[in-house]
Scaffold this motif. Sequence first.
Motif, PDB file in Angstrom:
ATOM      1  N   VAL A  95      39.799 -27.476 -29.082  1.00 32.25           N
ATOM      2  CA  VAL A  95      40.174 -26.168 -29.611  1.00 32.25           C
ATOM      3  C   VAL A  95      40.010 -24.905 -28.804  1.00 32.25           C
ATOM      4  CG1 VAL A  95      40.177 -24.600 -31.774  1.00 32.25           C
ATOM      5  CG2 VAL A  95      40.137 -27.141 -31.892  1.00 32.25           C
ATOM      6  N   HIS A  96      40.936 -24.316 -28.237  1.00 38.38           N
ATOM      7  CA  HIS A  96      40.550 -23.133 -27.534  1.00 38.38           C
ATOM      8  C   HIS A  96      40.617 -21.889 -28.035  1.00 38.38           C
ATOM      9  CE1 HIS A  96      40.684 -25.581 -23.569  1.00 38.38           C
ATOM     10  NE2 HIS A  96      41.600 -26.389 -24.429  1.00 38.38           N
ATOM     11  N   VAL A  97      39.626 -21.114 -28.220  1.00 42.99           N
ATOM     12  CA  VAL A  97      39.644 -20.025 -28.876  1.00 42.99           C
ATOM     13  C   VAL A  97      39.779 -18.819 -27.952  1.00 42.99           C
ATOM     14  CG1 VAL A  97      38.351 -18.115 -30.304  1.00 42.99           C
ATOM     15  CG2 VAL A  97      37.882 -20.612 -30.752  1.00 42.99           C
ATOM     16  N   ARG A  98      41.025 -18.210 -28.342  1.00 42.46           N
ATOM     17  CA  ARG A  98      41.546 -17.411 -27.082  1.00 42.46           C
ATOM     18  C   ARG A  98      41.085 -15.705 -27.277  1.00 42.46           C
ATOM     19  NH1 ARG A  98      41.774 -20.110 -23.848  1.00 42.46           N
ATOM     20  NH2 ARG A  98      42.766 -18.617 -22.357  1.00 42.46           N
ATOM     21  N   HIS A  99      40.913 -15.400 -28.603  1.00 42.61           N
ATOM     22  CA  HIS A  99      40.472 -13.956 -28.787  1.00 42.61           C
ATOM     23  C   HIS A  99      40.159 -13.860 -30.193  1.00 42.61           C
ATOM     24  CE1 HIS A  99      40.505  -9.837 -28.288  1.00 42.61           C
ATOM     25  NE2 HIS A  99      41.579  -9.339 -29.034  1.00 42.61           N
ATOM     26  N   CYS A 100      39.129 -13.058 -30.603  1.00 40.26           N
ATOM     27  CA  CYS A 100      38.573 -12.691 -32.017  1.00 40.26           C
ATOM     28  C   CYS A 100      38.415 -11.536 -32.035  1.00 40.26           C
ATOM     29  CB  CYS A 100      37.208 -13.326 -32.156  1.00 40.26           C
ATOM     30  SG  CYS A 100      37.155 -15.184 -31.992  1.00 40.26           S
ATOM     31  N   PHE A 101      38.861 -10.645 -33.129  1.00 37.47           N
ATOM     32  CA  PHE A 101      38.797  -9.125 -33.276  1.00 37.47           C
ATOM     33  C   PHE A 101      38.778  -8.839 -34.749  1.00 37.47           C
ATOM     34  CE2 PHE A 101      43.051 -10.434 -32.819  1.00 37.47           C
ATOM     35  CZ  PHE A 101      43.927  -9.807 -33.611  1.00 37.47           C
ATOM     36  N   GLN A 102      38.321  -7.458 -34.955  1.00 37.01           N
ATOM     37  CA  GLN A 102      38.491  -6.976 -36.392  1.00 37.01           C
ATOM     38  C   GLN A 102      39.926  -6.230 -36.127  1.00 37.01           C
ATOM     39  OE1 GLN A 102      35.295  -4.717 -37.879  1.00 37.01           O
ATOM     40  NE2 GLN A 102      36.089  -4.367 -39.984  1.00 37.01           N
ATOM     41  N   LYS A 103      40.496  -6.404 -37.360  1.00 35.09           N
ATOM     42  CA  LYS A 103      41.724  -5.410 -37.399  1.00 35.09           C
ATOM     43  C   LYS A 103      41.518  -4.190 -38.026  1.00 35.09           C
ATOM     44  CE  LYS A 103      45.867  -6.776 -38.623  1.00 35.09           C
ATOM     45  NZ  LYS A 103      47.108  -7.250 -39.013  1.00 35.09           N
ATOM     46  N   LYS A 104      41.924  -3.100 -37.416  1.00 34.78           N
ATOM     47  CA  LYS A 104      41.856  -1.737 -37.677  1.00 34.78           C
ATOM     48  C   LYS A 104      43.112  -1.179 -38.705  1.00 34.78           C
ATOM     49  CE  LYS A 104      37.814  -1.671 -35.694  1.00 34.78           C
ATOM     50  NZ  LYS A 104      36.572  -1.688 -36.190  1.00 34.78           N
ATOM     51  N   THR A 105      43.985  -1.722 -38.222  1.00 40.26           N
ATOM     52  CA  THR A 105      45.497  -1.472 -38.889  1.00 40.26           C
ATOM     53  C   THR A 105      46.232  -2.509 -39.516  1.00 40.26           C
ATOM     54  OG1 THR A 105      46.711  -1.478 -36.933  1.00 40.26           O
ATOM     55  CG2 THR A 105      45.544   0.565 -37.194  1.00 40.26           C
ATOM     56  N   GLN A 106      47.270  -2.239 -40.347  1.00 49.99           N
ATOM     57  CA  GLN A 106      48.108  -2.997 -40.838  1.00 49.99           C
ATOM     58  C   GLN A 106      48.670  -4.082 -39.558  1.00 49.99           C
ATOM     59  OE1 GLN A 106      48.115  -3.559 -44.174  1.00 49.99           O
ATOM     60  NE2 GLN A 106      49.647  -4.975 -44.304  1.00 49.99           N
ATOM     61  N   LYS A 107      49.071  -3.418 -38.613  1.00 49.35           N
ATOM     62  CA  LYS A 107      49.675  -4.364 -37.428  1.00 49.35           C
ATOM     63  C   LYS A 107      48.747  -4.426 -36.493  1.00 49.35           C
ATOM     64  CE  LYS A 107      53.653  -3.965 -34.480  1.00 49.35           C
ATOM     65  NZ  LYS A 107      54.695  -3.227 -34.115  1.00 49.35           N
ATOM     66  N   THR A 108      48.742  -5.800 -35.962  1.00 47.98           N
ATOM     67  CA  THR A 108      47.959  -6.161 -35.044  1.00 47.98           C
ATOM     68  C   THR A 108      48.359  -5.370 -33.739  1.00 47.98           C
ATOM     69  OG1 THR A 108      47.781  -8.476 -35.529  1.00 47.98           O
ATOM     70  CG2 THR A 108      47.285  -7.996 -33.499  1.00 47.98           C
ATOM     71  N   SER A 109      47.236  -4.777 -33.088  1.00 46.15           N
ATOM     72  CA  SER A 109      47.660  -3.789 -32.036  1.00 46.15           C
ATOM     73  C   SER A 109      48.181  -4.511 -30.746  1.00 46.15           C
ATOM     74  CB  SER A 109      46.002  -3.225 -31.434  1.00 46.15           C
ATOM     75  OG  SER A 109      45.406  -4.037 -30.970  1.00 46.15           O
ATOM     76  N   ALA A 110      48.816  -3.686 -29.960  1.00 48.17           N
ATOM     77  CA  ALA A 110      49.578  -4.440 -28.824  1.00 48.17           C
ATOM     78  C   ALA A 110      48.511  -4.659 -27.870  1.00 48.17           C
ATOM     79  CB  ALA A 110      50.471  -3.252 -27.958  1.00 48.17           C
ATOM     80  N   ALA A 111      47.247  -4.158 -27.621  1.00 47.84           N
ATOM     81  CA  ALA A 111      46.144  -4.478 -26.548  1.00 47.84           C
ATOM     82  C   ALA A 111      45.697  -6.075 -27.176  1.00 47.84           C
ATOM     83  CB  ALA A 111      45.171  -3.457 -26.793  1.00 47.84           C
ATOM     84  N   ASP A 112      45.566  -6.054 -28.392  1.00 48.73           N
ATOM     85  CA  ASP A 112      44.873  -7.378 -28.950  1.00 48.73           C
ATOM     86  C   ASP A 112      45.811  -8.525 -28.585  1.00 48.73           C
ATOM     87  OD1 ASP A 112      42.280  -6.933 -29.962  1.00 48.73           O
ATOM     88  OD2 ASP A 112      43.290  -5.944 -31.515  1.00 48.73           O
ATOM     89  N   LEU A 113      47.113  -8.333 -28.958  1.00 49.02           N
ATOM     90  CA  LEU A 113      48.368  -9.302 -28.518  1.00 49.02           C
ATOM     91  C   LEU A 113      48.257  -9.731 -26.922  1.00 49.02           C
ATOM     92  CD1 LEU A 113      51.148  -8.361 -31.115  1.00 49.02           C
ATOM     93  CD2 LEU A 113      49.526 -10.134 -31.356  1.00 49.02           C
ATOM     94  N   ASP A 114      48.275  -8.416 -26.322  1.00 51.88           N
ATOM     95  CA  ASP A 114      48.184  -8.628 -24.662  1.00 51.88           C
ATOM     96  C   ASP A 114      47.174  -9.356 -24.111  1.00 51.88           C
ATOM     97  OD1 ASP A 114      50.670  -7.307 -24.716  1.00 51.88           O
ATOM     98  OD2 ASP A 114      49.702  -5.460 -24.241  1.00 51.88           O
ATOM     99  N   LEU A 115      45.911  -9.154 -24.708  1.00 48.54           N
ATOM    100  CA  LEU A 115      44.759 -10.030 -24.217  1.00 48.54           C
ATOM    101  C   LEU A 115      44.835 -11.424 -24.569  1.00 48.54           C
ATOM    102  CD1 LEU A 115      42.051  -9.877 -22.885  1.00 48.54           C
ATOM    103  CD2 LEU A 115      40.881  -9.251 -25.082  1.00 48.54           C
TER     104      LEU A 115
END
Length: 109
Positions: free
Chosen positions: A75-95
Motif C-alpha cells: 500500500v503506497h501512501v502518497r500524501h497526508c494532509f489536514q484540509k483547511k477548506t471545503q475543497k482540496t487545494s490544488a497544491a495537495d492534488l498536484d503533490l
Amino acid sequence: MKVLKFHGSSLGDLRAFSHAARREAGYQLDRVQNGLAPNDWKPMPTIGIGVQEIRIRDEAGAFRVIYVAKFANAVHVRHCFQKKTQKTSAADLDLASKRYANLARELGR
C-alpha cells in the motif's frame, strides 16, 4: 498482508495529525493492508488510476490520506494532509499527482 510504503514527507505529515486522527488513520490503513475498504473513502481518479483518499474527521478538523493499493506488494501512501477548506487545494492534488507519477516510473508502469 501488504506492507505500507510512505513516499516523500507523507509519514512525517501523518505524524503531525492530531492524536485521534493519527490513530484513526492507522486503523484505516490497517484495513487497507488486509484487503478491506476504509470506512470513509473516495476514489481520486484525477490523481491516478487506483488512487483513493481516506477521509478522517475529528475535533481538530478534517484530515486526508491519499494512497494506492492496486499493486500486489504494498500500500503506497502518497500524501497526508489536514484540509483547511471545503475543497482540496490544488497544491495537495498536484503533490499527490507528482508522487503517483514517480511511483509509476519506479514500478515501470
